[in-house]
Design a protein around this motif. Structure first.
Motif, PDB file in Angstrom:
ATOM      1  N   GLY A   1     -36.135 -23.701   8.014  1.00  0.00           N
ATOM      2  CA  GLY A   1     -36.570 -22.951   7.104  1.00  0.00           C
ATOM      3  C   GLY A   1     -36.182 -21.224   6.800  1.00  0.00           C
ATOM      4  O   GLY A   1     -36.051 -20.680   7.921  1.00  0.00           O
TER       5      GLY A   1
ATOM      6  N   VAL B   1     -33.719 -17.274  -1.956  1.00  0.00           N
ATOM      7  CA  VAL B   1     -34.337 -18.498  -1.777  1.00  0.00           C
ATOM      8  C   VAL B   1     -35.323 -18.600  -0.803  1.00  0.00           C
ATOM      9  O   VAL B   1     -35.505 -17.588   0.105  1.00  0.00           O
ATOM     10  CB  VAL B   1     -33.174 -19.505  -1.466  1.00  0.00           C
ATOM     11  CG1 VAL B   1     -32.174 -19.616  -2.350  1.00  0.00           C
ATOM     12  CG2 VAL B   1     -32.709 -19.063  -0.068  1.00  0.00           C
TER      13      VAL B   1
ATOM     14  N   LEU C   1     -36.779 -21.645   1.661  1.00  0.00           N
ATOM     15  CA  LEU C   1     -36.273 -22.966   2.094  1.00  0.00           C
ATOM     16  C   LEU C   1     -37.400 -23.423   2.870  1.00  0.00           C
ATOM     17  O   LEU C   1     -37.419 -23.161   3.880  1.00  0.00           O
ATOM     18  CB  LEU C   1     -35.008 -23.020   2.520  1.00  0.00           C
ATOM     19  CG  LEU C   1     -33.847 -22.392   1.754  1.00  0.00           C
ATOM     20  CD1 LEU C   1     -32.474 -22.625   2.531  1.00  0.00           C
ATOM     21  CD2 LEU C   1     -33.519 -23.163   0.404  1.00  0.00           C
TER      22      LEU C   1
ATOM     23  N   GLY D   1     -30.722 -28.362   1.911  1.00  0.00           N
ATOM     24  CA  GLY D   1     -31.011 -27.006   1.919  1.00  0.00           C
ATOM     25  C   GLY D   1     -29.937 -25.970   2.123  1.00  0.00           C
ATOM     26  O   GLY D   1     -29.817 -25.146   1.481  1.00  0.00           O
TER      27      GLY D   1
ATOM     28  N   LEU E   1     -37.839 -26.469   5.175  1.00  0.00           N
ATOM     29  CA  LEU E   1     -37.019 -27.853   5.453  1.00  0.00           C
ATOM     30  C   LEU E   1     -37.972 -28.508   6.548  1.00  0.00           C
ATOM     31  O   LEU E   1     -38.870 -28.708   6.187  1.00  0.00           O
ATOM     32  CB  LEU E   1     -35.596 -26.862   6.212  1.00  0.00           C
ATOM     33  CG  LEU E   1     -34.966 -26.153   5.136  1.00  0.00           C
ATOM     34  CD1 LEU E   1     -34.057 -25.455   5.829  1.00  0.00           C
ATOM     35  CD2 LEU E   1     -34.608 -26.788   3.743  1.00  0.00           C
TER      36      LEU E   1
ATOM     37  N   MET F   1     -28.878 -23.318  -1.053  1.00  0.00           N
ATOM     38  CA  MET F   1     -28.821 -21.896  -0.769  1.00  0.00           C
ATOM     39  C   MET F   1     -27.178 -21.537  -1.108  1.00  0.00           C
ATOM     40  O   MET F   1     -27.039 -20.162  -1.652  1.00  0.00           O
ATOM     41  CB  MET F   1     -28.648 -21.718   0.952  1.00  0.00           C
ATOM     42  CG  MET F   1     -28.760 -20.059   1.165  1.00  0.00           C
ATOM     43  SD  MET F   1     -29.332 -19.837   2.874  1.00  0.00           S
ATOM     44  CE  MET F   1     -29.469 -17.945   2.948  1.00  0.00           C
TER      45      MET F   1
ATOM     46  N   SER G   1     -29.761 -26.177  -9.321  1.00  0.00           N
ATOM     47  CA  SER G   1     -29.727 -25.355  -8.067  1.00  0.00           C
ATOM     48  C   SER G   1     -28.702 -24.000  -8.549  1.00  0.00           C
ATOM     49  O   SER G   1     -28.927 -23.120  -7.805  1.00  0.00           O
ATOM     50  CB  SER G   1     -29.414 -25.950  -6.918  1.00  0.00           C
ATOM     51  OG  SER G   1     -28.052 -26.566  -6.950  1.00  0.00           O
TER      52      SER G   1
END
Length: 486
Positions: free
Chosen positions: A436, A228, A230, A214, A232, A218, A198
């Motif tokens: 997200g 990004v 994400l 997450g 989630l 980030m 990451s």
């Protein structure tokens, strides 16, 4: 979505493994170098890659299905075909069908002051993208983002979950049969590897997992200004109105909950039901569950909770709920089996907002039912909590539907269904707020992994120098005509 790959472990700068695995930093450099030599793969190249990937999935289907059984303890082939295989193939077919149109430059309008000129949007590959896949649908949630990345002309590194080793082995072999390592590669390893992954300076990073992890992803990406996406999770509610037949409502949402033993990011997390219909709803859910999974067949052919850690987490929710006076109802006349990781669909009545089961994403076969007095109470409750990934309205009343569509936020909505918006190829999939950032699937996936480059084209005629200094009467005339209106 519960993903136990925590990224808080100490950084391991170079993962020189004993078995000769290439460090992730080296693999990234190899892919970056390869991309710099081919910055814009042709339409034909991209389709060829996607067709080869499709053929590989067909070829490895049985191996993938058997590996999923091994990783989960048990998971029916039919469930895996629907959740992992069919969805992956459908994504590829849809992408191939529409890719030529997606790749075409888009014309945009040019104001009269700047004429004659042509304005276009060109979709340019980003470069090397990172994909962090979870364990719950390890095929689809690897292949889906990969298809979007390849369609957009990128190279990709995929970090797969350490909790699905059998599936990972098949995926790695399958993908290496289609792509050279400098185009697509699979990275395996624990949380240290995930952290190193990451922190790479990708051109885009897509993560599917829990909201908690997450945040770490980030933060790691921010050091390199990596954009990004994400995907989630969160607490996705079902809302039942006062008029819909309860048997019909249950039929529409129950498979979204029971599929994969509830280990689905878009699974219904809890139910809002008119308080005077709760008892009848329990009976309808019990009846439907029994008809789908007859108790006389036992629990041998039912999807398991993935591992002991997740099982213990779910049992902790139930124990806390019982200790605080909630009613816990195991359906199907079947017992919990810790040694096999089996939990039948379990309802909770009387859950309190302070309980963990009402605070955290459940991600398992537990379903609280919350009675409500008024629709406004439900709307206020949803809006006072983090925005969910999915919201599922069970009602044939257009006004009821409209209120929730207009007065609440969610990543996606199903009306008289639950969870299956995620496999509609032409709908973007993504969350909002805690559920997200960004979206993919369909053209949105292609655009997520593309740079939307503005192009302004001038020909031989050029009049814009009338706007240049020295400023005089012509400039004032143009300004008054086009901007003041005088």
């Amino acid at each position: 979505m519960s993903n136990a790959e925590q990224l808080s472990a100490p950084m391991v700068a170079e993962q020189h493994s004993m078995n000769g695995v290439i460090p992730v930093t080296t693999t990234f450099s190899i892919q970056k170098h390869a991309f710099n030599k081919e910055r814009y793969p042709t339409y034909e190249n991209r389709v060829e890659d996607l067709e080869a990937l499709k053929s590989a999935i067909h070829r490895e289907k049985e191996n993938l299905l058997n590996a999923l059984v091994k990783d989960f303890g048990y998971r029916s082939h039919e469930e895996s075909i629907l959740g992992d295989i069919f969805s992956s193939l459908s994504t590829i077919d849809y992408t191939i069908k529409h890719l030529r149109q997606w790749m075409k430059p888009q014309r945009r309008k040019v104001g009269i002051v700047f004429q004659p000129a042509k304005a276009e949007i060109h979709y340019q590959p980003l470069g090397v993208v990172g994909i962090i896949a979870p364990w719950n649908y390890p095929v689809f949630l690897t292949i889906g983002p990969l298809v979007a990345a390849v369609a957009a002309g990128n190279r990709a590194m995929i970090k797969v979950s350490e909790f699905t080793p059998a599936t990972n082995a098949v995926l790695e072999e399958m993908l290496s049969s289609v792509f050279a390592n400098d185009k697509v590669c699979v990275v395996q390893g624990d949380a240290n590897i995930a952290k190193s992954f990451s922190e790479l300076p990708f051109d885009h990073l897509l993560f599917t997992g829990s909201t908690q992890v997450g945040r770490h992803v980030m933060l790691a990406a921010a050091d390199n200004l990596v954009p990004v996406t994400l995907e989630l999770g969160g607490k996705s509610p079902v809302i039942i109105d006062s008029d819909i037949p309860l048997g019909e409502a249950v039929k529409r949402f129950i498979y979204g909950k029971t599929m994969n033993a509830g280990q689905t990011c878009v699974a219904p997390d809890y139910i809002y039901c008119p308080h005077d219909r709760v008892d009848s709803l329990v009976k309808e859910i019990d009846h439907r569950y029994e008809s789908m999974y007859p108790s006389e067949l036992g629990d041998d052919k039912r999807t398991r909770v993935i591992n002991a850690k997740q099982f213990d987490r779910l049992m902790g929710y139930l124990e806390e709920a019982k200790a605080q006076g909630a009613q816990v109802i195991h359906l199907g006349n079947l017992d919990v089996k810790p040694e096999g990781g089996f939990i039948p669909l379990t309802l909770i009545l009387g859950a309190k907002p302070s309980m963990k089961v009402m605070q955290e994403e459940i991600f398992g076969p537990i379903l609280p039912i919350v009675g409500y007095q008024s629709v406004q109470d439900v709307i206020d409750s949803i809006n006072n909590n983090p925005r969910p990934l999915g919201l599922y309205i069970q009602s044939f009343d257009k006004n009821f539907q409209r209120r929730f569509l207009k007065e609440t936020h969610a990543g996606g909505v199903c009306i008289n269904d639950a969870a299956f918006h995620v496999v509609v190829d032409d709908l973007p999939f993504g969350g909002v707020g805690d559920s997200g950032i960004g979206s993919y699937h369909g053209v949105e996936g292609f655009r997520t992994f593309s740079h939307c480059k503005s192009v302004l084209v001038r020909g031989k005629l050029f009049f814009s120098d009338m706007l240049f200094p020295p400023y005089g009467k012509k400039m004032h005339h143009l300004f008054n005509k086009f901007f003041v209106g005088g």
